[in-house]
Design a protein around this motif. Structure first.
Motif, PDB file in Angstrom:
ATOM      1  N   GLN A   1       0.844  -1.209   0.000  1.00 16.03           N
ATOM      2  CA  GLN A   1       0.000   0.000   0.000  1.00 16.03           C
ATOM      3  C   GLN A   1       0.875   1.254   0.000  1.00 16.03           C
ATOM      4  O   GLN A   1       0.749   2.131   0.872  1.00 16.03           O
ATOM      5  N   ALA A   2       1.756   1.282  -0.996  1.00 15.00           N
ATOM      6  CA  ALA A   2       2.744   2.360  -1.071  1.00 15.00           C
ATOM      7  C   ALA A   2       2.082   3.734  -1.062  1.00 15.00           C
ATOM      8  O   ALA A   2       1.174   4.001  -1.856  1.00 15.00           O
ATOM      9  N   ARG A   3       2.539   4.584  -0.163  1.00 14.86           N
ATOM     10  CA  ARG A   3       2.075   5.977  -0.139  1.00 14.86           C
ATOM     11  C   ARG A   3       2.705   6.731  -1.305  1.00 14.86           C
ATOM     12  O   ARG A   3       2.040   7.497  -1.998  1.00 14.86           O
ATOM     13  N   ARG A   4       3.998   6.512  -1.495  1.00 10.11           N
ATOM     14  CA  ARG A   4       4.738   7.022  -2.642  1.00 10.11           C
ATOM     15  C   ARG A   4       5.763   5.966  -3.041  1.00 10.11           C
ATOM     16  O   ARG A   4       6.182   5.150  -2.217  1.00 10.11           O
ATOM     17  N   VAL A   5       6.186   5.983  -4.289  1.00  6.32           N
ATOM     18  CA  VAL A   5       7.298   5.149  -4.738  1.00  6.32           C
ATOM     19  C   VAL A   5       8.483   6.073  -5.001  1.00  6.32           C
ATOM     20  O   VAL A   5       8.367   7.064  -5.725  1.00  6.32           O
ATOM     21  N   VAL A   6       9.611   5.748  -4.387  1.00  2.78           N
ATOM     22  CA  VAL A   6      10.823   6.561  -4.507  1.00  2.78           C
ATOM     23  C   VAL A   6      11.857   5.773  -5.291  1.00  2.78           C
ATOM     24  O   VAL A   6      12.077   4.577  -5.031  1.00  2.78           O
ATOM     25  N   VAL A   7      12.476   6.420  -6.276  1.00  2.00           N
ATOM     26  CA  VAL A   7      13.479   5.753  -7.104  1.00  2.00           C
ATOM     27  C   VAL A   7      14.664   6.676  -7.366  1.00  2.00           C
ATOM     28  O   VAL A   7      14.492   7.876  -7.574  1.00  2.00           O
ATOM     29  N   PRO A   8      15.888   6.110  -7.341  1.00  5.89           N
ATOM     30  CA  PRO A   8      17.018   6.862  -7.870  1.00  5.89           C
ATOM     31  C   PRO A   8      16.919   6.849  -9.384  1.00  5.89           C
ATOM     32  O   PRO A   8      16.386   5.883  -9.959  1.00  5.89           O
ATOM     33  N   VAL A   9      17.373   7.877 -10.047  1.00  4.63           N
ATOM     34  CA  VAL A   9      17.353   7.872 -11.512  1.00  4.63           C
ATOM     35  C   VAL A   9      18.722   8.257 -12.044  1.00  4.63           C
ATOM     36  O   VAL A   9      19.417   9.075 -11.447  1.00  4.63           O
ATOM     37  N   PRO A  10      19.139   7.623 -13.159  1.00  3.07           N
ATOM     38  CA  PRO A  10      18.352   6.705 -13.984  1.00  3.07           C
ATOM     39  C   PRO A  10      18.298   5.296 -13.402  1.00  3.07           C
ATOM     40  O   PRO A  10      19.247   4.831 -12.780  1.00  3.07           O
ATOM     41  N   THR A  11      17.172   4.646 -13.637  1.00  4.20           N
ATOM     42  CA  THR A  11      16.997   3.252 -13.254  1.00  4.20           C
ATOM     43  C   THR A  11      15.855   2.680 -14.078  1.00  4.20           C
ATOM     44  O   THR A  11      15.235   3.378 -14.885  1.00  4.20           O
ATOM     45  N   PHE A  12      15.552   1.407 -13.865  1.00  3.09           N
ATOM     46  CA  PHE A  12      14.464   0.735 -14.560  1.00  3.09           C
ATOM     47  C   PHE A  12      13.175   1.547 -14.409  1.00  3.09           C
ATOM     48  O   PHE A  12      12.770   1.878 -13.284  1.00  3.09           O
ATOM     49  N   ASN A  13      12.536   1.857 -15.525  1.00  3.41           N
ATOM     50  CA  ASN A  13      11.391   2.766 -15.477  1.00  3.41           C
ATOM     51  C   ASN A  13      10.073   2.093 -15.074  1.00  3.41           C
ATOM     52  O   ASN A  13       9.067   2.767 -14.890  1.00  3.41           O
ATOM     53  N   GLY A  14      10.086   0.775 -14.913  1.00  2.00           N
ATOM     54  CA  GLY A  14       8.867   0.076 -14.541  1.00  2.00           C
ATOM     55  C   GLY A  14       8.370   0.430 -13.155  1.00  2.00           C
ATOM     56  O   GLY A  14       7.154   0.449 -12.912  1.00  2.00           O
ATOM     57  N   TYR A  15       9.282   0.722 -12.217  1.00  7.44           N
ATOM     58  CA  TYR A  15       8.851   1.042 -10.853  1.00  7.44           C
ATOM     59  C   TYR A  15       7.895   2.237 -10.857  1.00  7.44           C
ATOM     60  O   TYR A  15       6.808   2.184 -10.277  1.00  7.44           O
ATOM     61  N   ALA A  16       8.332   3.317 -11.502  1.00  5.73           N
ATOM     62  CA  ALA A  16       7.509   4.522 -11.552  1.00  5.73           C
ATOM     63  C   ALA A  16       6.284   4.332 -12.440  1.00  5.73           C
ATOM     64  O   ALA A  16       5.180   4.786 -12.104  1.00  5.73           O
ATOM     65  N   MET A  17       6.451   3.638 -13.545  1.00  8.26           N
ATOM     66  CA  MET A  17       5.355   3.459 -14.500  1.00  8.26           C
ATOM     67  C   MET A  17       4.184   2.706 -13.870  1.00  8.26           C
ATOM     68  O   MET A  17       3.026   3.126 -13.980  1.00  8.26           O
ATOM     69  N   TRP A  18       4.489   1.612 -13.163  1.00  5.95           N
ATOM     70  CA  TRP A  18       3.415   0.817 -12.570  1.00  5.95           C
ATOM     71  C   TRP A  18       2.799   1.522 -11.371  1.00  5.95           C
ATOM     72  O   TRP A  18       1.612   1.354 -11.093  1.00  5.95           O
ATOM     73  N   ALA A  19       3.582   2.301 -10.653  1.00 11.43           N
ATOM     74  CA  ALA A  19       3.022   3.060  -9.533  1.00 11.43           C
ATOM     75  C   ALA A  19       2.080   4.146 -10.033  1.00 11.43           C
ATOM     76  O   ALA A  19       0.939   4.265  -9.572  1.00 11.43           O
ATOM     77  N   GLU A  20       2.550   4.930 -10.995  1.00 11.39           N
ATOM     78  CA  GLU A  20       1.745   6.036 -11.506  1.00 11.39           C
ATOM     79  C   GLU A  20       0.480   5.530 -12.191  1.00 11.39           C
ATOM     80  O   GLU A  20      -0.558   6.196 -12.169  1.00 11.39           O
ATOM     81  N   GLY A  21       0.554   4.333 -12.798  1.00 14.89           N
ATOM     82  CA  GLY A  21      -0.624   3.752 -13.427  1.00 14.89           C
ATOM     83  C   GLY A  21      -1.711   3.406 -12.427  1.00 14.89           C
ATOM     84  O   GLY A  21      -2.864   3.195 -12.811  1.00 14.89           O
ATOM     85  N   ARG A  22      -1.338   3.345 -11.155  1.00 16.42           N
ATOM     86  CA  ARG A  22      -2.314   3.056 -10.098  1.00 16.42           C
ATOM     87  C   ARG A  22      -2.535   4.256  -9.188  1.00 16.42           C
ATOM     88  O   ARG A  22      -3.000   4.130  -8.052  1.00 16.42           O
ATOM     89  N   GLY A  23      -2.161   5.423  -9.693  1.00 22.20           N
ATOM     90  CA  GLY A  23      -2.433   6.650  -8.961  1.00 22.20           C
ATOM     91  C   GLY A  23      -1.499   6.912  -7.799  1.00 22.20           C
ATOM     92  O   GLY A  23      -1.806   7.733  -6.926  1.00 22.20           O
ATOM     93  N   ILE A  24      -0.363   6.220  -7.750  1.00 19.90           N
ATOM     94  CA  ILE A  24       0.597   6.396  -6.657  1.00 19.90           C
ATOM     95  C   ILE A  24       1.692   7.361  -7.124  1.00 19.90           C
ATOM     96  O   ILE A  24       2.357   7.097  -8.134  1.00 19.90           O
ATOM     97  N   PRO A  25       1.905   8.464  -6.436  1.00 19.86           N
ATOM     98  CA  PRO A  25       2.940   9.412  -6.871  1.00 19.86           C
ATOM     99  C   PRO A  25       4.339   8.829  -6.730  1.00 19.86           C
ATOM    100  O   PRO A  25       4.582   7.980  -5.864  1.00 19.86           O
ATOM    101  N   THR A  26       5.239   9.272  -7.582  1.00 22.29           N
ATOM    102  CA  THR A  26       6.631   8.831  -7.521  1.00 22.29           C
ATOM    103  C   THR A  26       7.539  10.021  -7.273  1.00 22.29           C
ATOM    104  O   THR A  26       7.252  11.143  -7.681  1.00 22.29           O
TER     105      THR A  26
END
Length: 369
Positions: free
Chosen positions: A96-121
């Protein structure tokens, strides 16, 4: 129309774009082991095709036992997944992620799948000056309770390995903030010292840590879709609620069990990569307009900003010649200035080197004209 899920290895799309059959391409856009699939796996699959007539084992016990021995963890710490991508998505949902945090550049799937479910990155940029190496300190100012931090190690698309001290510091930061840390080790099998960099053995003693793993890259079975999550037992029980009970088919379970036990293939693959990445990296360094980053796994990130071509143009030029490279346009902070190239066999690598030389020389000549 751009692809819905930007990814390498889309041979059907390349076939439509360049008007050639899929068999005509050399694919450097997908980071797969060119020595696979292992013959042991293919033999097992051919001998057990009748398995498709029955439901797969919903618990995947045989494969779990093999993976438990491989990672030195308890079977109860494992969840089988339909590729690493399903593992990532399942963790985002179950935590139940409140936000997804990622270092960039990295695999873009983390942010893509989170944002697709309305979770901010939240993106934490790494700097090109130190080769996009992971630095823990900036995350202390970013991470908050309920966040899920994704770390790709080795990192895709950069191809480097995080310093163990930085990972330890990140775990402490997550614990203090009440955030959860997921380490994606999809490419760890390509390392000669996988055990020394993997944090899989530490999940039992850390309630803020899980590991995502893929069997598709190293064993070249992306069409079977196979991976796993290694997590604390209480989290595993939650994760099981979020997955389809038959998410991993019978042939994939069989292939994974056989592959994990094929020590000869594992050794041969790592010996091949140790030789070939040195050759390929050195040759790429000699090409005008291309600056490769030192690789630790089976792909190389290249800065082509001095080539006179964008990543989109470079991918098109090579694609027209039957060779696919990965434009990094979909990777934040890299954009049109970088491409990613998988390491393949010596003969195939030489073909790409010749094409890159031809393309960059043509670009240089056009600039002079």
């Amino acid at each position: 129309m751009p692809p819905l899920y930007p990814h390498g290895g889309n041979l059907l799309r390349a076939s439509r774009e360049f008007g050639m059959p899929t068999s005509a391409f050399l694919d450097f856009s997908a980071n797969l082991n060119p020595l696979g699939p292992p013959q042991s796996v293919l033999k097992a699959l051919r001998g057990h095709l009748a398995l498709v007539a029955n439901y797969p084992d919903p618990e995947g016990l045989e494969l779990k036992m093999a993976l438990a021995g491989y990672f030195s963890v308890e079977p109860e710490c494992l969840v089988l997944t339909n590729g690493a991508s399903e593992g990532i998505l399942t963790l985002i949902q179950a935590l139940q992620a409140r936000r997804v945090v990622v270092p960039v550049p990295t695999f873009n799937g983390y942010a893509m799948w989170a944002e697709g479910r309305g979770i901010p990155t939240v993106q934490v940029p790494m700097t090109q000056n130190n080769g996009f190496s992971l630095v823990a300190r900036p995350f202390a100012e970013v991470l908050q309770e309920g966040d899920v931090l994704f770390i790709c190690n080795p990192n895709n698309p950069v191809g480097n390995v995080a310093d163990p001290g930085q990972l330890d510091e990140l775990m402490e930061i997550c614990a203090k903030a009440g955030a959860f840390m997921v380490v994606d080790e999809s490419f760890a099998d390509f390392l000669p010292d996988r055990d020394s960099i993997s944090v899989a053995g530490r999940v039992g003693g850390c309630r803020y840590l899980a590991v995502v793993f893929s069997l598709t890259k190293f064993y070249t079975i992306p069409g079977l879709r196979l991976g796993c999550i290694i997590a604390p037992v209480d989290l595993v029980q939650t994760l099981e609620v979020f997955r389809d009970p038959w998410n991993v088919n019978s042939l994939a379970q069989l292939a994974g069990t056989v592959a994990i036990g094929d020590v000869t293939f594992q050794h041969r693959s790592r010996m091949w990569l140790a030789r070939e990445k040195e050759f390929f990296f050195t040759k790429l360094q000699g090409l005008a307009g291309i600056r490769p980053y030192p690789p630790e796994v089976n792909f190389i990130l290249c800065d082509i900003s001095s080539s006179g071509l964008t990543a989109t143009q470079m991918a098109r030029e090579t694609g027209m010649r039957g060779v696919l490279v990965r434009s990094c346009v979909s990777f934040p902070t890299l954009g049109e200035s970088h491409i990613r190239i998988a390491i393949r066999t010596r003969k195939e690598n030489q073909i790409l080197l010749d094409i890159l030389k031809e393309v960059t020389l043509k670009s240089s000549k056009n600039q002079l004209d």
